[in-house]
Design an enzyme around this catalytic site. Structure first.
Site: not given
Length: 830
Positions: A51-52, A87, A316-317
């Site tokens: 995540d992130d 997200c 995710d990014h």
């Protein structure tokens, strides 16, 4: 479905089941099964999603186990991108294989895990297709930001989904229908370790019960997302790391970029120190993910399933830490936010290979279905990566020619008033670039010539840099009779002179006094509005006088004999009951009636024309457009204001305002004391703290989202103790659509914002995106990119959403040819 809260770290039945499975699988004298005939068995699938996690700031440099297992032992995607750097939209695309404009999850709030999502898209995730084809599916970890744990999403046989956003301690999960509350004990509650342990227990039990049935599971890790709580054993590592200090770090100000970066200057020392500490804490949280990857790898090897399992690792990014002067954040159209790390290993993948084709997060869902020997549905926008993975077995460096080189990136919530029936925003870009040609060809047409005519809407103009621009004409109608000085009737009782000049499309007028009487209707409303303003001035004067009286009272209490009343600005008259009544009426905005005969007659104004030298440029504006208000030359107040009382509607409005005022007072009041275990009180306390951080009057900028970072941000070591500071990390205008183009000749990022701002970065010449090179493009090139972006924003399905440039962008305008007759792009087979 049970929704009870279980206030313990793990249920006894789960612990017993795990122990029984471990004893059975690893019992004395038991060895892992050898699988000799595997060609008829479909492979297992294991996805590990962070995540992130960034790709450009060097976070992967601190994950040696993951790189050894997946990069050295598999393939690395060197050009992997998210389709939305935020997200929930990105994760929705990961699950469905759809672009944002097709699943309509634009932000972390709107539609995120809503009934609309559950009804229309959750039932079409890759999990439902895998489960229907015979896979045993499991999901462990963070799901979507607004998931509240009220249901188990379709397609998942085993479910352990986090309620709401990422957390490491003090969280709630939905475990197969039961809401389980976890605390802050590392050994029992640390979320990253819990995901790894539960997923492996599910995999072991599945293979024990059904040895030939394939398993597909997702491990959705919370790291390195906030609050960045690392495991205790890693809390003193990685001091003084500076990998995040890229050439764009603290590169500010940036007047050639969007609004947020235009107003952002260089970071203060306290902000740069925070960014450095945040980088350190993010890397520390990733150490537990690194351990989990190794744990999964070892278990697959021990079970004899490693050679029949695809492992995929991605985020995710991306993220930024100090880039362009912003201490922390995401959701921006730059390489550090849109690039993601992506690795894969499995059957047929050559270890140590690389794939340089442009791939995206929307490609994961069709890839998983293709691996499972399930035909991807036509509605999916992504494309299977399995052909690229098969090519990697033939060469160490793969770049498949028959592949897309254009990828769409979208971010933000659309304003309803800007959306037309096709879902595309109506803005001035459609005037600059459309299918009929560029701005230069438009300016040659008679209907864009200056001066503006009666029915003309736009005209061409050259700015200070000698560039063509299209501007809006004012709504002009009749000729202005400057020489004859005629009067134009507004109504039967009122006459006003209308003499106006039009210079560069703007009307130049000035006001002069004249005699006349106001005549009811809208003019009476203007009179009341003027008296309302006079009452406000009276209130302000009374407040100033009240301050002087308070000062006088204090001085009288201290020294009554030696007081000098002349130095105080006391009111010249006593406040009467009529004055009090006027003030109350003005403050409460109650319904009033008035007698126009008792008011002082105002002096209306004439509009005198400033005539230009060229009479052909003179037009006259409709009086309704020019005369918006009349400046009353009066000093007296109305004689009588009679209140008729409040209506029920006004009473309800006042009651609602009182409730809002009470809530504001509660927010500004002392900190509420909560009893231990009172979750509702503690939640209300957290919301108050978050509200005060985001709505601090000393940390607010119009159109920009700002917040305060203080010493309470982190609860685990190392903590932040340098004091509070304000920073801005997002803007209301940060809604954009971008094209990421990458092929043998072109490597650029082109973006259009909702406020018509444009950006273009040539990554080959400017890899850190320090300069916006939009002015280096010709109008023909801009028109081509705009047309391509519009087509991509409308695409549905892999066939429409897969594009490839036939040649480079034209270097000069093509005269006499429309964009439709000379296409730059063409779809390739999906």
């Amino acid at each position: 479905m049970a929704t009870k809260i279980i206030n313990r770290s793990f249920t006894p039945s789960i612990i017993i089941a795990v122990l029984v499975i471990n004893a059975f699988v690893y019992g004395e004298g038991r060895r892992p099964r050898n699988r000799f005939n595997r060609e008829h068995e479909r492979p297992n699938i294991v996805i590990i999603m962070t995540d992130d996690q960034d790709s450009e700031l060097g976070s992967m440099n601190y994950m040696p186990k993951t790189r050894r297992i997946l990069e050295a032992g598999g393939v690395k995607f060197t050009n992997a991108f998210t389709n939305s750097p935020i997200c929930c939209p990105s994760r929705s695309s990961f699950l469905t294989g759809l672009h944002v404009h097709n699943h309509n999850i634009w932000t972390n709030n709107v539609n995120c895990s809503s009934k609309y999502w559950q009804t229309n898209f959750e039932v079409k995730s890759f999990a439902t297709y895998l489960q229907d084809s015979g896979y045993k599916t499991g999901y462990f970890g963070k799901y979507l930001n607004e998931y509240v744990g009220d249901h188990i999403p379709a397609g998942w046989r085993e479910w352990m989904g986090l309620v709401k956003n990422s957390a490491f301690y003090n969280y709630t999960v939905n475990y197969n229908g039961d809401l389980i509350k976890h605390g802050d004990d590392y050994h029992d509650d640390y979320f990253t370790d819990l995901i790894a342990n539960d997923s492996l227990a599910f995999f072991k039990s599945s293979k024990l019960s059904y040895p030939s049935k394939p398993v597909a599971m997702v491990l959705s890790m919370p790291a390195p997302h906030g609050p960045e709580d690392s495991a205790p054993q890693y809390s003193d590592m990685f001091q003084n790391i500076t990998d995040h200090r890229t050439p764009s770090w603290n590169y500010a100000p940036n007047p050639d970029k969007e609004l947020l970066l235009q107003i952002t200057g260089k970071m203060e020392p306290i902000q740069s120190q925070f960014a450095d500490l945040l980088m350190r804490k993010r890397v520390m949280t990733l150490q537990s993910v690194d351990d989990a990857v190794e744990k999964v790898y070892n278990e697959l090897s021990d079970l004899g399933e490693l050679n029949n399992t695809y492992m995929i690792y991605l985020s995710d990014h991306g993220y930024h830490l100090g880039q362009f002067g912003i201490p922390k954040g995401k959701s921006m159209p730059y390489e550090f936010d849109i690039r993601i790390p992506m690795y894969a290993r499995g059957p047929g993948i050559k270890p140590g290979s690389q794939i340089s084709n442009l791939v995206g997060i929307i490609d994961i869902a069709p890839t998983l279905l293709d691996i499972a020997q399930v035909t991807p549905p036509d509605h999916m926008d992504g494309k299977s990566l399995k052909p690229l993975l098969e090519d990697s077995n033939q060469s160490m460096s793969v770049q498949r020619k028959a592949w897309r080189d254009t990828f769409l990136i979208e971010r933000g919530k659309l304003r309803k008033q800007l959306i037309n029936t096709n879902g595309i925003t109506e803005n001035f870009l459609s005037i600059y670039f459309n299918n009929n040609g560029g701005i230069e060809s438009k300016c040659d047409k008679p209907r864009y010539q200056y001066p503006c005519k009666a029915d003309q809407k736009f005209y061409c103009h050259k700015d200070s840099l000698d560039r063509r621009r299209i501007r809006k004409c004012n709504k002009l109608t009749k000729k202005c009779p400057c020489k004859e000085n005629k009067r134009v009737k507004r109504n039967a009782e009122e006459k006003l002179v209308k003499k106006c000049s039009v210079i560069e499309g703007e009307v130049k007028c000035r006001r002069v006094e004249a005699n006349g009487k106001p005549k009811g209707g809208r003019k009476s409303q203007r009179v009341l509005s003027s008296h309302q303003k006079a009452l406000d001035d009276l209130i302000r004067d009374y407040k100033q006088q009240l301050v002087q009286l308070r000062i006088l009272r204090e001085d009288l209490q201290n020294d009554l004999e030696n007081i000098d009343l002349d130095k105080y600005k006391l009111p010249a008259h006593n406040v009467t009951s009529d004055d009090v009544k006027r003030v109350k009426l003005a403050r409460n905005n109650t319904r009033i009636t008035t007698s126009l005969q008792t008011m002082t007659t105002p002096q209306p104004l004439e509009l005198e024309c400033l005539c230009a030298a060229n009479e052909d440029e003179l037009n006259e504006v409709d009086p309704k457009d020019l005369v918006r208000e009349i400046n009353l030359q009066t000093t007296s107040l109305p004689v009588e204001f009679v209140s008729t009382g409040l209506s029920k509607r006004d009473q309800k409005r006042i009651e609602r305002q009182k409730k809002r005022d009470e809530k504001k007072q509660l927010r500004r009041g002392d900190k509420e004391i909560c009893d231990e275990g009172d979750r509702i009180c503690l939640r209300r306390q957290r919301k108050k703290a978050e509200f005060s951080k985001r709505n601090n009057p000393h940390c607010q900028v119009d159109g920009v989202e700002c917040t305060i970072m203080d010493n309470s941000h982190w609860k685990t070591e190392p903590k932040w103790d340098k004091g509070p500071f304000c920073f801005c990390n997002n803007a209301q205008s940060n809604v954009f659509w971008c094209l990421r183009v990458l092929n043998e000749t072109d490597n650029f990022l082109y973006c259009e914002y909702i406020n018509d701002f444009l950006s273009y970065f040539d990554i080959n010449k400017d890899p850190w995106q320090l300069r916006n090179a939009i002015h280096d493009l010709s109008y023909t090139q801009l028109g081509q990119l705009h047309n391509l972006l519009i087509r991509m924003r409308k695409c549905k399905g892999a066939k429409e959403c897969t594009y490839r440039h036939r040649n480079r962008l034209a270097s000069s305008p093509v005269s006499g040819r429309s964009y439709q007759s000379s296409p730059v792009i063409s779809p390739i087979p999906a």
